[in-house]
Scaffold this motif. Structure first.
Motif, PDB file in Angstrom:
ATOM      1  N   SER A   1     -26.359  32.148  18.002  1.00  0.00           N
ATOM      2  CA  SER A   1     -27.400  31.292  18.556  1.00  0.00           C
ATOM      3  C   SER A   1     -27.885  31.774  19.920  1.00  0.00           C
ATOM      4  CB  SER A   1     -26.878  29.857  18.688  1.00  0.00           C
ATOM      5  OG  SER A   1     -25.839  29.807  19.655  1.00  0.00           O
ATOM      6  N   THR A   2     -29.014  31.182  20.325  1.00  0.00           N
ATOM      7  CA  THR A   2     -29.546  31.434  21.662  1.00  0.00           C
ATOM      8  C   THR A   2     -28.580  30.942  22.731  1.00  0.00           C
ATOM      9  OG1 THR A   2     -31.796  31.204  20.799  1.00  0.00           O
ATOM     10  CG2 THR A   2     -31.526  31.026  23.165  1.00  0.00           C
TER      11      THR A   2
ATOM     12  N   ASP B   1     -34.569  24.775  24.871  1.00  0.00           N
ATOM     13  CA  ASP B   1     -35.534  24.271  23.893  1.00  0.00           C
ATOM     14  C   ASP B   1     -36.009  22.854  24.201  1.00  0.00           C
ATOM     15  OD1 ASP B   1     -33.088  23.118  23.430  1.00  0.00           O
ATOM     16  OD2 ASP B   1     -33.148  23.326  21.239  1.00  0.00           O
TER      17      ASP B   1
ATOM     18  N   PRO C   1     -32.429  34.045   9.769  1.00  0.00           N
ATOM     19  CA  PRO C   1     -31.578  33.364  10.754  1.00  0.00           C
ATOM     20  C   PRO C   1     -30.813  34.371  11.610  1.00  0.00           C
ATOM     21  CG  PRO C   1     -30.642  33.188   8.550  1.00  0.00           C
ATOM     22  CD  PRO C   1     -32.008  33.767   8.371  1.00  0.00           C
TER      23      PRO C   1
ATOM     24  N   SER D   1     -32.439  38.989  16.672  1.00  0.00           N
ATOM     25  CA  SER D   1     -33.425  38.081  17.253  1.00  0.00           C
ATOM     26  C   SER D   1     -34.812  38.331  16.681  1.00  0.00           C
ATOM     27  CB  SER D   1     -33.455  38.268  18.778  1.00  0.00           C
ATOM     28  OG  SER D   1     -34.545  37.598  19.351  1.00  0.00           O
TER      29      SER D   1
ATOM     30  N   GLN E   1     -27.870  40.438  17.562  1.00  0.00           N
ATOM     31  CA  GLN E   1     -28.110  39.053  17.192  1.00  0.00           C
ATOM     32  C   GLN E   1     -29.103  38.949  16.041  1.00  0.00           C
ATOM     33  OE1 GLN E   1     -30.406  36.929  20.073  1.00  0.00           O
ATOM     34  NE2 GLN E   1     -29.633  34.922  19.499  1.00  0.00           N
TER      35      GLN E   1
END
Length: 454
Positions: free
Chosen positions: A199-200, A94, A195, A161, A159
């Motif tokens: 996490s990524t 990011d 959410p 996503s 996840q």
């Protein structure tokens, strides 16, 4: 030992494209954070094609300086680079910086190039290396290559996503009427992303672990009796020697080595040597290579650039199902190829036409975005999902059987398979990038706020 070798071949094939496939399935989450947003798929596509400098370099080295690059060494290097790039991506994905006055995700794009360099180079190294193993392990390798898309898709699905919902939100506005200004409230539907469950960072660490598994599998594959004997006794050096197209057609005993290269006969039993070589005319071989180029251009260049445009108008669920189920179609097609193999060029041509038809439907829907056919019908959702699954499944079967056919020809034939696969991908990406990023031919859709006629 046979089962172990199958597992190793599968894990080795899984590492061929797992990194790039991981980026694709993580896109619904990445585009909500990175500044490129839904233009990101086309950026990834063109970066992948820029990375074809890797296979081009390997191909030219083995064409003009045969023996200067050791196939095993090249594979160790590219897989190690993939591991490092995946690990760095987990922590730097990011990071952004301004370029020509516009904010871009520089770390993500640069590391994507290195991951693509690894995966593209695998096309001209992994597949030819499998020539050193018995023929039955090639299909297992393709199953692993299919799993390189399925496993990241399942991880991304777990996840959550990019999973979103539509929320009715209020907004205060000024309303002017008869020279009077009053405050009013309007309501509108807005997309709210839920959410992710993890996490990524965790996602890319899992991709790193899969690349490590590929490296470990390759290490043990090089210790298989046949490969070890070839490397230690140096009977047939494990280097790629890229012959001309005419040399591929010559009867060189299936070794793929040029005239004047002598390799002692194997001491293995007849069942352990290469399968009997199948004779194909120049026209038939040209047809096979044309199929490879065409199918690769569709599956790796043209259609991936517009999947979001073709699916998101039907909602986030349709997009996720099409991405996940089409990823499952790849390894399933490989299993079908193992159970029901067919070398019929007529069948492969028919399947290519069918897959092209499904791809044409997907492209047409993308062109109609944000208001495609059957948008407010469950039939529209079902058809677009089924079309993506059949598109991937039919063309995956064609690619696997083309690889099996060329494996019976020679080592060099598999090198050409990888080279033309990358060429087709490059042509498809070069066609789509200006249409998506320069001319804005496709329009993105927000399902929650669409204003389309019912």
């Amino acid at each position: 030992m046979s089962l172990l070798t199958h597992l190793l071949a599968c894990a080795f094939g899984m590492g061929s494209w797992v990194a790039i496939n991981g980026l694709w399935v993580e896109l619904p989450l990445l585009v909500t954070v990175l500044p490129e947003q839904w233009d990101l798929p086309s950026y990834i596509t063109i970066i992948i094609q820029m990375a074809n400098v890797g296979p081009l370099f390997v191909t030219l080295m083995h064409r003009f300086w045969p023996g200067s690059l050791k196939e095993v060494v090249v594979i160790y290097v590219v897989v190690s680079v993939g591991i490092v790039a995946c690990l760095l991506l987990a922590f730097l994905w990011d990071y952004t910086s301004p370029i020509v006055g516009t904010t871009h995700s520089t770390a993500f794009l640069i590391l994507t190039f290195f991951l693509a360099l690894v995966d593209c180079t695998s096309s001209v190294t992994f597949l030819p290396f499998m020539m050193q193993l018995q023929a039955q392990y090639l299909t297992t390798f393709f199953i692993g290559e299919g799993l390189s898309g399925l496993i990241p898709a399942l991880i991304a699905l777990g996840q959550g996503s990019g999973i979103s919902s539509c929320a009715n939100v209020s907004q205060m506005v000024n309303i002017t009427s008869d020279n009077e200004t009053m405050e009013g409230t309007i309501f509108r539907m807005e997309t709210r992303y839920l959410p992710a469950r993890f996490s990524t960072l965790i996602f890319f660490l899992l991709m790193t672990a899969m690349m490590v598994a590929c490296l470990v599998a390759f290490f043990f594959l090089t210790r298989q009796p046949k490969v070890w004997e070839l490397s230690q006794q140096q009977l047939c050096p494990s280097t790629i020697i890229l012959n001309s197209f005419d040399q591929i057609l010559e009867d060189d005993g299936g070794t793929g080595r040029g005239e004047g290269y002598s390799c002692p006969k194997s001491t293995k039993r007849p069942m352990e040597t290469h399968p009997e070589k199948v004779s194909y005319s120049v026209a038939k071989l040209a047809f096979i290579y044309l199929l490879i180029t065409w199918v690769s251009s569709l599956t790796n260049g043209v259609l991936p650039s517009v999947q979001s445009y073709s699916c998101l108008p039907y909602g986030n669920t349709a997009y996720h199902l099409s991405a996940t189920l089409s990823s499952m179609a790849n390894p399933l097609a490989c299993i079908v190829a193992m159970v029901l193999p067919s070398r019929s060029l007529a069948l492969l041509g028919t399947l290519s036409l069918a897959g092209t038809g499904f791809g044409a439907y997907n492209m047409a829907i993308a062109v109609m975005s944000p208001c495609p056919l059957l948008q407010h019908s469950q039939w529209g959702d079902a058809i677009i999902i089924l079309s993506w699954v059949l598109f991937t499944g039919t063309l995956s079967y064609v690619k696997v059987m083309a690889g099996v056919i060329l494996r019976s020809r020679s080592h060099s034939a598999l090198v050409w398979y990888g080279a033309l696969e990358q060429l087709g991908s490059l042509l498809g990406a070069l066609l789509m990038f200006p249409l998506v990023n320069i001319y804005g031919f496709f329009q993105s859709a927000d399902y929650c706020s669409l204003q389309c006629p019912v």
